[in-house]
Design an enzyme around this catalytic site. Structure first.
Site, short mmCIF file in Angstrom:
data_model
loop_
_atom_site.label_atom_id
_atom_site.label_comp_id
_atom_site.label_asym_id
_atom_site.label_seq_id
_atom_site.Cartn_x
_atom_site.Cartn_y
_atom_site.Cartn_z
N ASP A 270 0.88 -1.16 0.00
CA ASP A 270 0.00 0.00 0.00
C ASP A 270 0.92 1.22 0.00
O ASP A 270 2.10 1.14 0.34
CB ASP A 270 -0.93 -0.01 1.21
N GLU A 618 -17.21 10.34 5.13
CA GLU A 618 -16.56 9.04 5.37
C GLU A 618 -15.68 8.68 4.19
O GLU A 618 -16.02 8.93 3.04
CB GLU A 618 -17.61 7.95 5.62
#
Length: 872
Positions: A270, A618
């Protein structure tokens, strides 16, 4: 001197000849096996070239004809972040709510075609070095949505391992294609593994999952995609597991992924996860030791471009061998060869994909279909829905009613047209009805900034507007590449899209300067909305400063102005990665006038309140300062109080109120579920979200979406967010009563089940066939989602029940169909608490088939059938 010149001349001729002859190398011979070609290209690379090819942005190697390439691309629900217009399908959690593997396969297939068209353009234009133009997509996100507070749960396929695995498999197969030689595109299963928030602490978190939970919940979807779907790539996660970072984890990377599952594809970290080894986890002393450990554990690419550069000296100093780098390089080049990047275009059928596939009619049609399929009718008392098209007046209210950001979700592309719910209703009714719109409130408060048109009051150098300066760096350094006058500051760019001139929206900055002349005494509020960092100054004094990654944040400053006085305004902005957004607006805050609002709805035939939450609240590691939200996550699952209070007022009018909820996660709505007669969950539905919602509201589409997550009643139903144990989590282990259970969804039709057939006894390690007949007993054609659950009657640790089969079927009114499921021995097995191995317990196992979970009432499915089978 002549000797030196002769040597240089000979060397130059040799280099030129080599450059001209590289096409004769085996690496360029398409008749040879890929493995032989890969071995050849790796053998020709210098150490420095090898290390550079292990970064996400790889440079060109002209002497070998290797073009530059950036591995980083996204296709979560359509090709994302590209400078081209693309089809945007519903957010992943919405696609999961379709419970339709065929639709997901088709969506991935269409997205791969659009991605190919974009890549083909990049090749033609010599732009293969640019991010978001390649063919290696870092999708799907198959983490388990174990807790509704996680802001990135919207990117997943929900809380169930089986549903996630089946949908993920369909996505991978659709994206990668079915050609025996070439990949259409390369999928990547992420984030491996045990990763689902919290966002603010993800770079330093360490989790120690029980062996049972690891194999029962967190790994099954990864196993399905890696072992059975042959996914091309895997992304390892930020967090640590058992005190080792995931990208350098013995158990996950070496034992399970490479040894047990025999994965031969590539692994990427990542982004900036290798930095976390020494910066946040503190498990490694420096960048070099982190890079070495990541490579030894099979992390082939560093997304982040910094830590792996230390590998050159590490090899020279004997800390790691060049042969160890070669292992990673061979995996990486194998993928590029399988994508046809080193073969003549005429040999690669996908290389012929035309630009006309971008937003083509079939793709847009499918985006609408999936938006329709995703909608979950949570509640429909007294048949309030569908609404009549002969309605005379309808009031559309709420913060999501006309919010084009919300329908797109995150990790999204940019379509040519976005249909909000308001626009969908207006399009549906046309001039036949009066459609009144009021935003009324924000997501968390009822104080709205009412904007004022300030264009006549902004001027610079005698011209109305702003002096806009654009820089090709993030620091506003040097001379601007473009200077121009702009009427307002109101911009949105996808990363890589054109800003001005030849400047692309990636790692750039801008300065907007104007003089504001007040036309009256009194307060004026300036609002800055930006996706990354900014500074806003008035008369050279900084009044708003968010010179850090901000993500859709909006900040305000209240100025007490004097009539006729001029104020110098300067807005400085920088954008790094991802989409870019910068706006400067002005006005004054006003609290919602509820009396005026209720007056407007007094003669309405119906009220549609469109609320919930949005990707503005979010998402991934984002700054949000509103109550109930933190760093992209939520601190409560309750619908924000201001929305409930508004619906109470709307409900008090006696008019029928329909609550259209947009969300990427489960929201607790105790008052609404008790009092509002109709509730529709529309997720983030993509470019055609509004059309789909209107189709459902007015009965042109019969809803059949099903919840891929549990909607709990309150925060009290949730264990600690940091607890990765599954006890009490998701429908599989939650023993309380849900507000709306996993698998729930209503229809405008009714369905009945009969004739459940399965053997009374079976022996272990044998498959089992289960059949059932489903009849549409209603007056409308519609879809039903047939769900099969397995529940073991054993003292060993086991889920309360577990989904092991599902099929979405279409039935005309009065039509019946017999559905068959074949359960494998593994699907009838449990996980050993000590070893993590699957075993098939002897004794009784209950098989239940219906339109939802057994024991859960559903007004449009008359029954769920169950039968007990004994395993001998």
């Amino acid at each position: 001197m002549k000797t030196v010149l002769a040597i240089l001349s000979t060397l130059l001729v040799t280099i030129t000849a080599s450059a001209q002859d590289y096409k004769s190398f085996p690496m360029w011979n398409p008749k040879l096996p890929i493995e032989q070609r890969v071995n050849d290209v790796v053998s020709r690379l210098t150490l420095e070239e090898k290390v550079a090819q292990m970064l996400n942005a790889t440079p060109a190697i002209p002497r070998l004809g290797i073009p530059a390439y950036d591995w980083w691309n996204e296709v979560l629900h359509g090709v994302a972040r590209t400078p081209f217009k693309t089809t945007v399908f519903p957010q992943a959690i919405g696609m999961a709510a379709t419970w339709d593997t065929t639709s997901l396969f088709r969506m991935a297939d269409y997205s791969a075609l659009e991605g190919r068209a974009i890549y083909n353009k990049a090749v033609e234009q010599g732009r293969t070095a640019e991010r978001y133009l390649g063919l290696t997509y870092w999708t799907p996100n198959i983490n388990i949505f174990r807790d509704p507070r996680w802001g990135r749960g919207q990117e997943t396929y929900g809380e169930d391992p089986f549903l996630t695995a089946m949908l993920g498999r369909a996505f991978v197969r659709g994206l990668q294609g079915e050609d025996p030689k070439y990949l259409k595109a390369a999928a990547c299963a992420k984030h491996f593994a045990v990763h689902s928030g919290p966002e603010p602490s993800r770079h330093s978190d360490n989790f120690n999952p029980a062996v049972y939970d690891l194999w029962d919940t967190y790994l099954p979807a990864f196993k399905e995609l890696i072992v059975d779907a042959n996914v091309a790539g895997v992304m390892c996660a930020y967090n640590a597991i058992n005190n080792q970072p995931c990208c350098g984890n013995d158990l996950l990377m070496n034992d399970i992924l490479r040894k047990q599952w025999k994965f031969t594809g590539y692994v990427t970290s990542d982004c900036w996860a290798i930095d976390d080894f020494f910066k946040y986890h503190k498990t490694h002393k420096d960048a070099t030791s982190s890079a070495i450990d990541a490579v030894v554990h099979g992390t082939d690419i560093e997304c982040g471009q910094t830590v792996y550069k230390t590998l050159v000296d590490a090899v020279k100093n004997g800390l790691i061998t060049e042969a160890q780098l070669d292992v990673s390089l061979k995996r990486l080049f194998t993928i590029r060869y399988r994508l046809g990047m080193f073969d003549p275009l005429s040999m690669v059928k996908y290389a012929q994909t035309p630009a006309s596939v971008l937003e083509s009619a079939p793709h847009k049609t499918h985006a609408l279909k999936m938006a329709q399929q995703s909608i979950v009718l949570l509640k429909n008392e007294k048949n309030v829905l569908p609404l009549s098209k002969s309605i005379k007046k309808i009031v559309v209210v709420g913060p999501n009613a006309d919010n084009s950001i919300a329908v797109l979700g995150n990790y999204n592309g940019t379509p040519s047209e976005i249909v909000t719910v308001l626009k969908g209703i207006q399009n549906k009714l046309g001039s036949k009805a009066e459609v009144v719109y009021e935003k009324a409130i924000n997501f968390t408060n009822d104080t709205l900034l009412v904007y004022t048109d300030m264009r006549k009051q902004y001027s610079f150098d005698g011209k109305n507007g702003f002096k806009a300066e654009y820089f090709n760096n993030k620091e506003l350094q040097g001379n601007p590449v473009v200077t121009q006058t702009e009427e307002t500051v109101d911009h949105f760019w996808q990363e890589g899209s054109q800003v001005v001139g030849n400047l692309n929206a990636y790692n750039f900055s801008a300065r907007y300067t104007t003089n504001y002349t007040a036309d009256k005494d009194g307060f004026i509020t300036f609002e800055v909305e930006a996706d990354d960092g900014y500074k806003f100054s008035i008369d050279d004094k900084s009044v708003l400063d968010a010179w850090t990654r901000n993500r859709w944040g909006a900040r305000t400053y209240r100025l007490k102005a004097e009539k006729g006085k001029t104020y110098k305004l300067v807005l400085e902005y920088w954008q790094g990665e991802g989409k870019a957004n910068v706006k400067l607006r002005a006005g004054n805050f006003e609290q919602t006038n509820y009396a005026a609002l209720l007056s407007k709805v007094s003669d309405a035939d119906a009220i549609v309140y469109v609320g919930g939450i949005s990707p503005q609240l979010e998402g991934e590691e984002m700054r949000v300062d509103y109550p109930g939200f933190n760093g992209g996550d939520r601190t409560t699952i309750l619908l924000p109080t201001v929305q409930t209070e508004l619906m109470k007022k709307l409900h008090s009018t006696g008019k029928p109120v329909v609550f259209v909820m947009m969300t990427g996660s489960a929201i607790a709505t105790p008052w609404e579920s008790e009092n509002i007669p109709a509730i529709v969950n529309a997720w983030y539905g993509g470019q055609s979200a509004g059309t789909a919602v209107a189709d459902v509201l007015f009965g042109d589409y019969n809803p059949a979406g099903r919840l891929p997550v549990t909607f709990y009643k309150s925060d009290n139903d949730l264990p600690s967010f940091l607890d990765y144990g599954m006890d009490g989590r998701t429908y599989r282990y939650f023993k309380g009563e849900a507000l709306y259970p996993f698998g729930h969804g209503l229809s405008y039709s009714t369905f009945a089940y009969s004739g459940l057939q399965l053997p009374k006894t079976i022996t272990t390690n044998k498959p089992v066939t289960v059949t059932v007949t489903v009849k549409n007993t209603g007056k409308r054609d519609g879809d039903e989602v047939v769900q099969l659950y397995v529940s073991h009657q054993t003292k060993s640790k086991a889920p309360v029940r577990a989904l092991k089969g599902f099929k979405r079927i279409s039935l005309k009114a009065g039509e019946s169909k017999t559905i068959s499921f074949k359960l494998t021995p593994e699907e009838l097995s449990l996980v050993n608490e000590t070893t993590g191995k699957y075993y098939q317990p002897k004794g009784n196992v209950q098989i239940s088939v219906g339109g939802g979970q057994p024991g859960v009432k559903n007004k449009t499915t008359s029954n769920v059938l169950s039968s007990t089978m004994q395993v001998l």
